[in-house]
Scaffold this motif. Structure first.
Motif, PDB file in Angstrom:
ATOM      1  N   THR A   1      58.594   9.138 -57.710  1.00  0.00           N
ATOM      2  CA  THR A   1      59.058   8.849 -56.350  1.00  0.00           C
ATOM      3  C   THR A   1      60.207   9.771 -55.970  1.00  0.00           C
ATOM      4  O   THR A   1      60.446  10.005 -54.787  1.00  0.00           O
ATOM      5  CB  THR A   1      59.531   7.391 -56.232  1.00  0.00           C
ATOM      6  N   SER A   2      60.915  10.309 -56.948  1.00  0.00           N
ATOM      7  CA  SER A   2      62.067  11.185 -56.680  1.00  0.00           C
ATOM      8  C   SER A   2      61.615  12.636 -56.573  1.00  0.00           C
ATOM      9  O   SER A   2      61.090  13.193 -57.542  1.00  0.00           O
ATOM     10  CB  SER A   2      63.090  11.077 -57.805  1.00  0.00           C
ATOM     11  N   PRO A   3      61.811  13.285 -55.435  1.00  0.00           N
ATOM     12  CA  PRO A   3      61.544  14.722 -55.356  1.00  0.00           C
ATOM     13  C   PRO A   3      62.466  15.486 -56.314  1.00  0.00           C
ATOM     14  O   PRO A   3      63.557  15.019 -56.648  1.00  0.00           O
ATOM     15  CB  PRO A   3      61.872  15.068 -53.896  1.00  0.00           C
ATOM     16  N   ASN A   4      62.021  16.661 -56.730  1.00  0.00           N
ATOM     17  CA  ASN A   4      62.835  17.474 -57.645  1.00  0.00           C
ATOM     18  C   ASN A   4      64.247  17.681 -57.120  1.00  0.00           C
ATOM     19  O   ASN A   4      65.221  17.676 -57.884  1.00  0.00           O
ATOM     20  CB  ASN A   4      62.181  18.839 -57.863  1.00  0.00           C
ATOM     21  N   GLU A   5      64.361  17.893 -55.806  1.00  0.00           N
ATOM     22  CA  GLU A   5      65.671  18.195 -55.226  1.00  0.00           C
ATOM     23  C   GLU A   5      66.674  17.065 -55.446  1.00  0.00           C
ATOM     24  O   GLU A   5      67.877  17.312 -55.601  1.00  0.00           O
ATOM     25  CB  GLU A   5      65.530  18.475 -53.728  1.00  0.00           C
ATOM     26  N   THR A   6      66.189  15.820 -55.452  1.00  0.00           N
ATOM     27  CA  THR A   6      67.102  14.695 -55.659  1.00  0.00           C
ATOM     28  C   THR A   6      67.527  14.593 -57.120  1.00  0.00           C
ATOM     29  O   THR A   6      68.650  14.200 -57.423  1.00  0.00           O
ATOM     30  CB  THR A   6      66.443  13.370 -55.224  1.00  0.00           C
ATOM     31  N   ILE A   7      66.616  14.949 -58.030  1.00  0.00           N
ATOM     32  CA  ILE A   7      66.941  14.934 -59.460  1.00  0.00           C
ATOM     33  C   ILE A   7      67.933  16.041 -59.793  1.00  0.00           C
ATOM     34  O   ILE A   7      68.857  15.855 -60.598  1.00  0.00           O
ATOM     35  CB  ILE A   7      65.659  15.098 -60.295  1.00  0.00           C
ATOM     36  N   LEU A   8      67.770  17.196 -59.154  1.00  0.00           N
ATOM     37  CA  LEU A   8      68.577  18.378 -59.471  1.00  0.00           C
ATOM     38  C   LEU A   8      69.871  18.452 -58.681  1.00  0.00           C
ATOM     39  O   LEU A   8      70.633  19.409 -58.830  1.00  0.00           O
ATOM     40  CB  LEU A   8      67.751  19.644 -59.231  1.00  0.00           C
ATOM     41  N   CYS A   9      70.137  17.462 -57.859  1.00  0.00           N
ATOM     42  CA  CYS A   9      71.398  17.438 -57.097  1.00  0.00           C
ATOM     43  C   CYS A   9      72.560  17.188 -58.051  1.00  0.00           C
ATOM     44  O   CYS A   9      72.567  16.189 -58.777  1.00  0.00           O
ATOM     45  CB  CYS A   9      71.341  16.350 -56.035  1.00  0.00           C
ATOM     46  N   PRO A  10      73.562  18.066 -58.084  1.00  0.00           N
ATOM     47  CA  PRO A  10      74.661  17.911 -59.041  1.00  0.00           C
ATOM     48  C   PRO A  10      75.634  16.785 -58.701  1.00  0.00           C
ATOM     49  O   PRO A  10      76.397  16.345 -59.554  1.00  0.00           O
ATOM     50  CB  PRO A  10      75.370  19.272 -58.994  1.00  0.00           C
TER      51      PRO A  10
ATOM     52  N   ALA B   1      55.757   6.770 -60.589  1.00  0.00           N
ATOM     53  CA  ALA B   1      56.830   6.303 -61.459  1.00  0.00           C
ATOM     54  C   ALA B   1      58.152   6.444 -60.725  1.00  0.00           C
ATOM     55  O   ALA B   1      58.434   7.501 -60.155  1.00  0.00           O
ATOM     56  CB  ALA B   1      56.860   7.115 -62.751  1.00  0.00           C
ATOM     57  N   MET B   2      58.939   5.387 -60.703  1.00  0.00           N
ATOM     58  CA  MET B   2      60.287   5.469 -60.143  1.00  0.00           C
ATOM     59  C   MET B   2      61.260   5.613 -61.315  1.00  0.00           C
ATOM     60  O   MET B   2      61.700   4.622 -61.899  1.00  0.00           O
ATOM     61  CB  MET B   2      60.631   4.227 -59.311  1.00  0.00           C
ATOM     62  N   TYR B   3      61.546   6.843 -61.648  1.00  0.00           N
ATOM     63  CA  TYR B   3      62.477   7.128 -62.739  1.00  0.00           C
ATOM     64  C   TYR B   3      63.752   7.709 -62.152  1.00  0.00           C
ATOM     65  O   TYR B   3      63.692   8.601 -61.291  1.00  0.00           O
ATOM     66  CB  TYR B   3      61.878   8.138 -63.728  1.00  0.00           C
ATOM     67  N   PHE B   4      64.883   7.222 -62.621  1.00  0.00           N
ATOM     68  CA  PHE B   4      66.173   7.761 -62.193  1.00  0.00           C
ATOM     69  C   PHE B   4      66.596   8.813 -63.203  1.00  0.00           C
ATOM     70  O   PHE B   4      67.027   8.497 -64.320  1.00  0.00           O
ATOM     71  CB  PHE B   4      67.191   6.631 -62.065  1.00  0.00           C
ATOM     72  N   LEU B   5      66.438  10.069 -62.811  1.00  0.00           N
ATOM     73  CA  LEU B   5      66.702  11.205 -63.682  1.00  0.00           C
ATOM     74  C   LEU B   5      67.831  12.040 -63.081  1.00  0.00           C
ATOM     75  O   LEU B   5      67.859  12.270 -61.867  1.00  0.00           O
ATOM     76  CB  LEU B   5      65.442  12.072 -63.835  1.00  0.00           C
ATOM     77  N   PHE B   6      68.738  12.501 -63.930  1.00  0.00           N
ATOM     78  CA  PHE B   6      69.914  13.197 -63.433  1.00  0.00           C
ATOM     79  C   PHE B   6      70.222  14.424 -64.292  1.00  0.00           C
ATOM     80  O   PHE B   6      69.900  14.465 -65.477  1.00  0.00           O
ATOM     81  CB  PHE B   6      71.141  12.276 -63.459  1.00  0.00           C
ATOM     82  N   ILE B   7      70.872  15.392 -63.661  1.00  0.00           N
ATOM     83  CA  ILE B   7      71.420  16.514 -64.422  1.00  0.00           C
ATOM     84  C   ILE B   7      72.910  16.275 -64.619  1.00  0.00           C
ATOM     85  O   ILE B   7      73.544  15.524 -63.878  1.00  0.00           O
ATOM     86  CB  ILE B   7      71.181  17.862 -63.717  1.00  0.00           C
ATOM     87  N   LYS B   8      73.448  16.916 -65.648  1.00  0.00           N
ATOM     88  CA  LYS B   8      74.882  16.804 -65.922  1.00  0.00           C
ATOM     89  C   LYS B   8      75.522  18.183 -65.850  1.00  0.00           C
ATOM     90  O   LYS B   8      74.853  19.201 -65.703  1.00  0.00           O
ATOM     91  CB  LYS B   8      75.115  16.154 -67.284  1.00  0.00           C
ATOM     92  N   SER B   9      76.825  18.222 -65.946  1.00  0.00           N
ATOM     93  CA  SER B   9      77.560  19.466 -65.765  1.00  0.00           C
ATOM     94  C   SER B   9      77.217  20.475 -66.853  1.00  0.00           C
ATOM     95  O   SER B   9      76.842  20.118 -67.972  1.00  0.00           O
ATOM     96  CB  SER B   9      79.065  19.189 -65.772  1.00  0.00           C
ATOM     97  N   GLU B  10      77.360  21.735 -66.494  1.00  0.00           N
ATOM     98  CA  GLU B  10      77.102  22.833 -67.402  1.00  0.00           C
ATOM     99  C   GLU B  10      78.370  23.662 -67.569  1.00  0.00           C
ATOM    100  O   GLU B  10      79.297  23.550 -66.785  1.00  0.00           O
ATOM    101  CB  GLU B  10      76.006  23.743 -66.851  1.00  0.00           C
ATOM    102  N   ALA B  11      78.356  24.492 -68.579  1.00  0.00           N
ATOM    103  CA  ALA B  11      79.444  25.448 -68.761  1.00  0.00           C
ATOM    104  C   ALA B  11      78.848  26.708 -69.337  1.00  0.00           C
ATOM    105  O   ALA B  11      77.689  26.725 -69.776  1.00  0.00           O
ATOM    106  CB  ALA B  11      80.518  24.875 -69.689  1.00  0.00           C
ATOM    107  N   LYS B  12      79.634  27.774 -69.312  1.00  0.00           N
ATOM    108  CA  LYS B  12      79.224  29.017 -69.959  1.00  0.00           C
ATOM    109  C   LYS B  12      80.189  29.330 -71.087  1.00  0.00           C
ATOM    110  O   LYS B  12      81.405  29.181 -70.944  1.00  0.00           O
ATOM    111  CB  LYS B  12      79.184  30.169 -68.958  1.00  0.00           C
TER     112      LYS B  12
END
Length: 609
Positions: A197-206, A154-165
């Motif tokens: 197709t996306s390694p975890n590292e590419t998805i988790l790149c901020p 599966a070629m899914y474009f998945l992204f993380i977004k900014s976090e706060a505390k």
């Protein structure tokens, strides 16, 4: 990502395991939907039993009762404003059992807003497993309609977004960011259906550019293995295709040489991509030839020829992107698999290959305790019945064809909480109703995950119109629409102004008006403009005098009552937009991005990793 087993013996064992897991998943769905009422009663009793001694339930006198009758009698139906004082205490560090007996592990930030800020939804560790369960059911359902998806990627474009505390030290982040950063996602055992197709590292790149570039590069390198493509929202997937339009020469160069562009500086991303990327002149030439063609019609099936469907949300406001998706894909099926929010994951689409206009979601009765508030739809807008007329119904008591506002009670501390989604009963799976998503309550404008209501828009326009006063000018009337003809889409406002002064208003003033509106909108909108780049600069179009009179004349010609007519603050009907555009005399764009920082107004400590 490990590759699927290749030799015949392993393949046979693998196929048998997949088949067994799929059967178990479908059997589970059949079981819980057949006993929907009993399951719901059990879920409510579990929630109330687990949290019998929490402050919120004690305040209303539930006194340890776990039966539905007492719960409905003493506990009010609430909105976020009712909940906010309790949420603020938890955010500020109060660890006592306020809403839930289990510790609040983090806050999930809702794209719905409160006072111009994201809503904070409490969650607990256990909810991650509940969300994972729903994910595990999706592909067994799809496999009934499109078998063999476990044989590719599966070629899914998945992204993380900014976090706060928060001041109390709890992380606050979007629900998908929470899931992608969890061990359940990062350390998941091999599953052919989550072979991306996306390694975890590419998805988790901020860094959004590096993440998009590296995911696209990996997707192109493995183009013949791709059997399905997608993103969370339709807008996100189209943004990926437009990114390819802009950056394909760089991507081709990397594929041809087996190198990674120097702009990709994240070491973990570079290392992960280099495990996939090998010099491939033939593939680079093929991609270059396709991307160089004048028309990009069908580009998805041209570059990824084995793609069977696009997995994106195209219900609600996302339906505006369907024509663009059809153009890029040559009409590939558009699949909406699940229905979820920050408050709770709700259910799934049991007929995923249906037309987008027919998508319905079956609410799984194990996810939460569901209730439904009947709504009147007057003049196209959802209107709740008066308090003394409200009859909040259980999951199995809703009626076919009727519309309701969803109310949830969750394991994580929400009790009779109005989600704000308007649903229509489309059918039933055994005893469990299936719902069409109608709309978000009160949402006027939306491009991506942003939601702007009429009140917020009115206040923003009022602030901007103050710039006209020095020129003896005033705003007579306005309306708006979400323009998705370009990517990223943008908000467009039509303004009719009156000017009694002789001094001409310089363009910079209207540009300031654009920026003031953007500065006045909620943090989700501003994040889309600044960080995610998912929303384009706001545009104001000045229209000639008398335009809004003509708009009223048009509405009356279509059967509207002159006594009840009021200018719509948001328009979606193409002939009306065409009428307004035909009267435009000048237009202006916001000259820069509005201010935005992660977190609430009160706290904005950014987490970079």
């Amino acid at each position: 990502m490990p590759e699927a087993p290749q030799n015949l013996l392993e393949r046979a064992e693998h196929d048998g395991l997949v088949s067994d897991n799929n059967k178990k998943a479908l059997k589970f769905i059949e079981s819980v939907t057949s006993q929907a009422d009993e399951v719901q009663d059990r879920v409510l009793a579990e929630i109330l039993s687990y949290s019998a001694n929490v402050e919120y339930l004690q305040r209303y006198g539930l006194n340890g009762h776990v039966d539905k009758g007492t719960f409905k009698k003493v506990m009010p139906v609430i909105t976020y404003e009712d909940l906010k004082p309790y949420v603020d205490r938890i955010a500020n560090g109060d660890c006592s059992p306020i809403l839930c007996s289990q510790p609040i592990s983090e806050f999930l930030t809702s794209s719905g807003t409160s006072g111009g800020e994201r809503k904070l939804m409490p969650t607990i560790e256990e909810e991650l497993e509940r969300r994972s369960l729903l994910y595990s059911l999706l592909m067994p359902v799809v496999d009934q309609f499109v078998p063999g998806l476990d044989k590719g990627k599966a070629m899914y474009f998945l992204f993380i977004k900014s976090e706060a505390k928060t001041p109390g030290g709890l992380v606050a982040r979007p629900v998908l960011t929470s899931y992608y950063k969890s061990l359940l996602f990062k350390d998941r055992p091999f599953d052919p259906y989550t072979n991306y197709t996306s390694p975890n590292e590419t998805i988790l790149c901020p860094d959004s550019y590096q993440s998009m570039y590296s995911q696209m590069l990996c997707g192109l390198c493995q183009n013949l293995q791709v059997l399905r493509v997608g993103a969370v929202f339709a807008s996100g997937f189209i943004r990926a295709i437009r990114f390819l339009e802009k950056h394909w020469p760089l991507l081709c160069n990397d594929i041809r040489k087996g190198t990674i562009d120097p702009k990709i500086t994240d070491p973990s991303v570079r290392e992960a991509v280099l495990k996939i990327l090998k010099p491939n002149t033939q593939l680079a030439d093929f991609i270059e030839a396709e991307c160089s063609k004048e028309s990009w019609k069908g580009i998805i099936t041209r570059l990824w020829p084995n793609t069977k469907y696009i997995d994106v949300i195209v219900t609600g406001t996302m339906s505006q992107y369907i024509p663009t998706l059809d153009y890029y894909s040559n009409g590939l099926p558009l699949v909406c698999t699940m229905y979820a929010s920050s408050e709770c994951y709700f259910g799934l689409n049991l007929n995923p290959m249906c037309n987008p206009s027919e998508v319905s979601y079956t609410l799984l009765p194990t996810m939460a305790y569901f209730e439904f508030l009947p709504v009147n739809r007057k003049n196209g807008e959802p209107k709740s019945l008066k308090e003394d007329q409200q009859q909040v119904l259980d999951l199995t008591d809703v009626e076919l064809g009727q519309e309701y506002e969803l109310v949830v009670t969750t394991y994580a501390g929400l009790y009779r909480y109005r989600v704000g989604d308007i649903l229509k009963v489309a059918g039933f799976k055994n005893k469990a109703p299936q719902f069409n998503f109608v709309c978000r309550k009160n949402v006027a404008l939306s491009i991506d995950s942003d939601k702007t209501d009429e009140v917020e828009l009115q206040n923003a326009v009022k602030n901007a119109a103050n710039h006209l006063s020095p020129f003896d000018a005033s705003l007579i009337e306005y309306t708006s629409y979400a323009d998705t003809s370009t990517i990223p889409g943008r908000y467009v406002l039509f303004w009719e102004i009156s000017q009694s002064g002789a001094t001409q208003i310089p363009p910079s003033v209207f540009e300031d008006c654009c920026l003031t509106i953007e500065e006045s909108l909620n943090s989700v909108y501003r994040q889309g403009r600044v960080s995610d780049k998912s929303i384009g600069p706001l545009e104001i179009k000045l229209v000639e005098s008398g335009t809004f009179d003509k708009l009223m004349d048009y509405a009356l010609s279509q059967g509207a009552s002159i006594n009840q007519y009021k200018t719509p603050r948001c328009v979606k009907y193409a002939p009306i937009i065409e009428l307004l555009n035909s009267k435009v005399v000048s237009n202006y764009f916001s000259p820069k991005c509005p201010k935005w920082v992660p977190g609430q107004k009160q706290w904005c400590t950014e987490i970079t990793k």
